[in-house]
Design an enzyme around this catalytic site. Structure first.
Site, PDB file in Angstrom:
ATOM      1  CG  HIS A  45      -1.883   1.114   1.267  1.00 31.68           C
ATOM      2  ND1 HIS A  45      -2.894   1.245   0.339  1.00 31.68           N
ATOM      3  CD2 HIS A  45      -2.014   2.168   2.103  1.00 31.68           C
ATOM      4  CE1 HIS A  45      -3.606   2.314   0.608  1.00 31.68           C
ATOM      5  NE2 HIS A  45      -3.090   2.906   1.676  1.00 31.68           N
ATOM      6  CE  LYS A  60      -0.758   5.823   1.968  1.00 32.74           C
ATOM      7  NZ  LYS A  60      -1.642   6.109   3.123  1.00 32.74           N
ATOM      8  CG  ASP A  85      -5.261   2.182  -3.080  1.00 28.77           C
ATOM      9  OD1 ASP A  85      -5.116   2.438  -1.864  1.00 28.77           O
ATOM     10  OD2 ASP A  85      -6.085   1.358  -3.500  1.00 28.77           O
ATOM     11  NE  ARG A 101      17.197  17.944  15.986  1.00 33.30           N
ATOM     12  CZ  ARG A 101      16.344  18.969  16.019  1.00 33.30           C
ATOM     13  NH1 ARG A 101      15.055  18.748  16.232  1.00 33.30           N
ATOM     14  NH2 ARG A 101      16.762  20.206  15.862  1.00 33.30           N
TER      15      ARG A 101
END
EC number: 2.7.11.-
Length: 311
Positions: free
Chosen positions: A138, A159, A177, A243
């Protein structure tokens, strides 16, 4: 995914020389290709008739030195009902006995102008990709600056909306999808859309849109290598996100691992720009430029110089 003889005709190098629609519907079940050299001499002990039989200059030359009767007998043994197709390379002449054997055993014949080795490589590569086992995941697969980026995340995270924004920024949609992924080799993943979803994007509140119709052919791509995965998740103040870019995480699909980056989503962040930067940064690392290492080197150098001053 099944491959039929007629699918090979989509390759521009091949033309049909013998066979009706029924023969073109035969399935090709293996990507292995046979060069029937020993078989031309009459040795059929380990013959694999279920493979594509490719005849090049060597096989053809030997065949043409035979008498018409012997040539017909050898070809009758070589052409079997389970043989999907026989392909002649270098645009070589097809002898009458071969047409007769193909007619008797009901096997299609294709021909190409290409050299035998090049034709063998092209067909093997095509069959490897078509016959490879697919794994459906997906997400949204985008081509960003030539990099295949798989965008994943929880349902409703945005998304498809991110994919649409990337299309507007000049990148190309591969699949939305459901992404069908297969291993092209031991280290390479390839992705493509489900046929029913090709070129389509589902946007909540808008519905299904046809990206090719709205943005043109340059906005879509039929398939792409999958080189990096991006996982979108809701921003959580209690969770620590990378980070510096030195925390490596991987996604495994079909036995192949690719790097995965987690990107926190919150109001005000331009996720499409962040994903663009992630794709470019990955490409830079592949070319030997690592911003994290450069930062660490600068930091180490700064600490060393400060220590010297205090001494």
């Amino acid at each position: 995914m099944s491959v039929k003889v007629k699918d090979l005709l989509k390759m521009s190098r091949l033309s049909q020389e013998y066979g009706d629609k029924v023969l073109l519907e035969k399935e090709i079940k293996t990507s292995d290709i046979s060069r029937p050299g020993l078989e031309m001499t009459g040795y059929f002990d380990f013959y694999t008739p279920e493979r594509i039989q490719l005849i090049g200059m060597k096989e053809w030359s030997y065949l043409m030195k035979m008498s018409s009767h012997n040539r017909h007998q050898v070809l009758l043994k070589m052409f079997q009902p389970e043989t999907p197709v026989v392909i002649i390379a270098r645009n070589l002449e097809i002898p009458k006995e071969m047409i007769d054997a193909a007619d008797e055993k009901q096997v299609a014949i294709l021909r190409s102008k290409a050299s035998t080795s090049r034709l063998s490589g092209e067909i093997s590569s095509y069959l490897d990709s078509r016959l490879a086992e697919r794994t459906s995941v997906h997400g949204v697969l985008m081509d960003i600056y030539g990099m295949g980026v798989l965008i994943q995340g929880d349902s409703g995270i945005g998304k498809s909306e991110t994919g649409l924004e990337l299309v507007k920024r000049g990148h190309r949609l591969v699949a939305d999808d459901r992404v069908d992924i297969y291993a092209k080799d031991e280290v390479t993943l390839w992705g493509e859309p489900a046929e029913i979803l090709r070129h389509l994007l589902e946007i909540r509140g808008v519905g299904i849109i046809d990206v090719m119709s709205l943005y043109g052919a340059s906005a879509v791509k039929d398939s792409s290598q999958v080189q990096i995965a991006v996982y979108l998740e809701n921003y959580d103040t209690q969770k620590t996100f990378d980070r510096l870019g030195n925390d490596t995480e991987e996604l495994e699909v079909a036995g192949v691992r690719i790097p995965r980056i987690r990107i926190p989503v919150k109001t005000g962040r331009n996720i499409s720009v962040v994903i663009e930067a992630a794709a470019m940064n990955y490409r830079a690392k592949q070319m030997g430029y690592d911003a994290t290492k450069i930062f660490e080197e600068r930091l180490t150098d700064l600490i060393s110089r400060n220590e010297v001053k205090h001494d």
